[in-house]
Design an enzyme around this catalytic site. Structure first.
Site, PDB file in Angstrom:
ATOM      1  N   LYS A 211       0.875  -1.183   0.000  1.00  0.00           N
ATOM      2  CA  LYS A 211       0.000   0.000   0.000  1.00  0.00           C
ATOM      3  C   LYS A 211       0.905   1.223   0.000  1.00  0.00           C
ATOM      4  O   LYS A 211       1.576   1.521   0.978  1.00  0.00           O
ATOM      5  CB  LYS A 211      -0.896   0.009   1.237  1.00  0.00           C
ATOM      6  CG  LYS A 211      -1.694   1.310   1.420  1.00  0.00           C
ATOM      7  CD  LYS A 211      -2.775   1.437   0.384  1.00  0.00           C
ATOM      8  CE  LYS A 211      -3.566   2.732   0.574  1.00  0.00           C
ATOM      9  NZ  LYS A 211      -2.808   3.935   0.138  1.00  0.00           N
ATOM     10  N   ARG A 366     -17.172  -0.097  -1.936  1.00  0.00           N
ATOM     11  CA  ARG A 366     -16.265  -0.406  -0.835  1.00  0.00           C
ATOM     12  C   ARG A 366     -16.832  -1.615  -0.107  1.00  0.00           C
ATOM     13  O   ARG A 366     -17.852  -1.532   0.573  1.00  0.00           O
ATOM     14  CB  ARG A 366     -16.150   0.770   0.125  1.00  0.00           C
ATOM     15  CG  ARG A 366     -15.077   0.580   1.201  1.00  0.00           C
ATOM     16  CD  ARG A 366     -15.141   1.683   2.242  1.00  0.00           C
ATOM     17  NE  ARG A 366     -15.060   3.010   1.670  1.00  0.00           N
ATOM     18  CZ  ARG A 366     -13.939   3.625   1.349  1.00  0.00           C
ATOM     19  NH1 ARG A 366     -12.785   3.019   1.542  1.00  0.00           N
ATOM     20  NH2 ARG A 366     -13.962   4.851   0.838  1.00  0.00           N
ATOM     21  N   LYS A 372      -7.468  -2.754   3.453  1.00  0.00           N
ATOM     22  CA  LYS A 372      -6.169  -2.101   3.628  1.00  0.00           C
ATOM     23  C   LYS A 372      -5.741  -2.163   5.092  1.00  0.00           C
ATOM     24  O   LYS A 372      -6.567  -2.088   6.006  1.00  0.00           O
ATOM     25  CB  LYS A 372      -6.210  -0.657   3.131  1.00  0.00           C
ATOM     26  CG  LYS A 372      -7.221   0.230   3.803  1.00  0.00           C
ATOM     27  CD  LYS A 372      -7.273   1.594   3.129  1.00  0.00           C
ATOM     28  CE  LYS A 372      -8.378   2.461   3.731  1.00  0.00           C
ATOM     29  NZ  LYS A 372      -8.506   3.765   3.048  1.00  0.00           N
TER      30      LYS A 372
END
Length: 507
Positions: A211, A366, A372
């Site tokens: 990320k 989402r 994440k």
């Protein structure tokens, strides 16, 4: 259709907290509207005019001195034409031209209509008619499945155009809306987890990937024609020639790629996010070179991959982008996921994203397929106001008032913002100077100590958690909040919700 019909419906929608009642009111409005008016009507309801930026600010609107009409006569088409002229004003004399255009529009509008138009132009409508509610209203008005309308909107990137197809076309035409190379689609989004192990418990076997603290990009290629879009679907192709050059060299004719970009320092480490974003809003400078990392592929050479599982998409991505692929590993082993997270952090990146290998690409959604994981809790909040600093910050706008999105209206108006804290920590002299220069142009009112702003600035805030607090309407306050970065790539609709923050409470 007269503007007054839209205004009356907006007032009806604002007056109720019931989602069903909102959908019902909006669907009746859409069913009555002429097809030519629908794109403009949708833009007004969402306070995002279809023309984009109109070059109009609060100061310009508040400075107008006009007599409003006694009776409604403005049509949606009249307003759309006026917005078109405002957006098209440029060059020498454009400020005066906009003032004349605004004065003419204000003079034709009733006081109630002008209040609505002013808030629509400034992005301040609080009807609770957010995208999801309007999607359901379009589905009801057109008698089409909500899933079909939602998919068409995500793939077209334009809710107004989707509404026209749903209301005037056939079910087959709506279902036929798909990927088009060169037309940006809304990106898939990720939820959050505290650790890679916790994320794997949600996704199962997954691709665990770096990320980055970079900017989301979507790249389209048809032959030698390459287009690059931001997370918010803004076209930045002319700003990023090095990315265009890289994608032109890939072994495919047609491509749609999803990824991130950032700039590296002399040691190969990531530069701060703000430096990457500076390339999106300024003239091209070769002094700051951007490097892309691609983590997904939506189309290749006539083949749409949206509905394919991630495992298939990754195989195609590897063949298409090679060295430009985001580092990662496919695993269901928590130890392997934790190890990759440590490697990402050691390289100076934010953490990892854990993605279920069986999941399709859910454009604009989402869900739990992507999760994440970052060691520091960060949330995207909206700047509501800024206080004048003291001491060495005297003369600078400093302490920020932060708001979270309240889509359900649990703590106020549906779709509004609820204050959750303040912070001046993490603000560099450069950011303080920028805030002081920029914020007054977005001012709605001020007191001796505070400048209150239109809700347009999204800022990423790092926190240690939340705590109960009667000080703010949402009943919580941020713990040790500090500014990480402003996020010009995100809109207010992308901000985190008060419900998400409240879920962090313990006990």
């Amino acid at each position: 259709m007269l503007l007054s019909e839209l205004v009356s419906t907006a007032e009806e929608v604002t007056a109720t907290a019931s989602r069903l009642a909102k959908v019902d009111a909006l669907s009746r409005l859409l069913a009555r509207a002429d097809a030519d008016d629908v794109p403009a009507l949708v833009g007004l309801l969402l306070a995002t005019p279809r023309q984009g930026r109109l070059g109009v600010g609060w100061r310009g609107i508040s400075a107008l001195e006009v007599m409003h009409a006694d009776e409604p006569s403005l049509s949606i088409g009249d307003v759309d034409a006026a917005f078109e002229a405002l957006a098209g004003a440029s060059g020498s004399g454009s400020a005066a031209a906009r003032t004349d255009l605004l004065s003419a529009l204000a003079g034709r509008a009733t006081a109630t209509e002008w209040d609505f138009l002013s808030r629509a132009m400034l992005g301040e409508l609080r009807t609770g008619a957010l995208g999801g509610v309007l999607l359901d209203a379009i589905a009801r008005a057109s008698d089409r499945p909500a899933a079909s309308v939602r998919r068409a909107a995500m793939l077209s990137g334009d809710l107004g155009d989707t509404a026209v197809i749903a209301l005037t076309g056939t079910a087959a035409e709506l279902d036929a809306v798909g990927l088009v190379v060169g037309r940006a689609v809304l990106p898939m989004l990720a939820s959050t987890a505290a650790t890679p192990t916790a994320a794997l418990e949600v996704t199962g076997r997954a691709s665990v990937e770096y990320k980055l603290d970079g900017a989301r990009i979507q790249v389209h290629r048809r032959g030698d024609d390459v287009s690059v879009y931001t997370r918010s679907l803004a076209d930045i192709t002319h700003r990023v020639p090095e990315i265009v050059e890289i994608v032109r060299g890939l072994p495919a004719h047609d491509l749609i790629l999803d990824g991130e970009t950032l700039s590296l320092d002399e040691d190969g480490g990531p530069r701060p996010f703000q430096e990457t974003m500076s390339r999106f809003g300024a003239d091209v400078s070769r002094e700051l070179v951007l490097r892309p990392w691609f983590f997904d592929i939506l189309h290749i050479d006539g083949r749409d991959l949206l509905d394919e599982p991630l495992s298939i998409r990754l195989a195609e991505l590897e063949k298409a982008v090679g060295e430009w692929r985001m580092p990662g590993v496919v695993t269901d082993d928590p130890a392997a996921a934790e190890q990759l997270s440590r490697e990402a952090l050691a390289a100076g990146h934010e953490g990892v994203v854990v993605k279920g290998v069986d999941a399709p690409y859910a454009a604009g959604r989402r869900g739990k397929s992507w999760v994440k994981v970052k060691p520091v809790l960060t949330y995207d909040l909206v700047v509501l106001a800024a206080e004048w600093g003291s001491g060495r910050r005297q003369g600078w706008l400093s302490n920020l008032h932060l708001g979270a999105l309240d889509p359900s209206g649990e703590f106020g108006e549906p779709g509004g913002l609820v204050m959750v804290g303040k912070t001046f920590k993490g603000l560099t002299d450069e950011l303080l100077r920028w805030q002081t220069e920029q914020f007054p142009s977005f001012e709605t009112r001020r007191t001796q100590s505070t400048v209150f702003l239109r809700p347009e600035f999204v800022v990423e805030i790092a926190i240690d958690g939340v705590q109960r607090s009667p000080r703010y309407p949402g009943g919580i306050a941020l713990r040790f909040a500090r500014v990480k970065a402003y996020r010009p790539d995100k809109s207010v609709a992308d901000a985190d919700t008060i419900q998400t923050l409240r879920s962090l409470q313990r006990g």
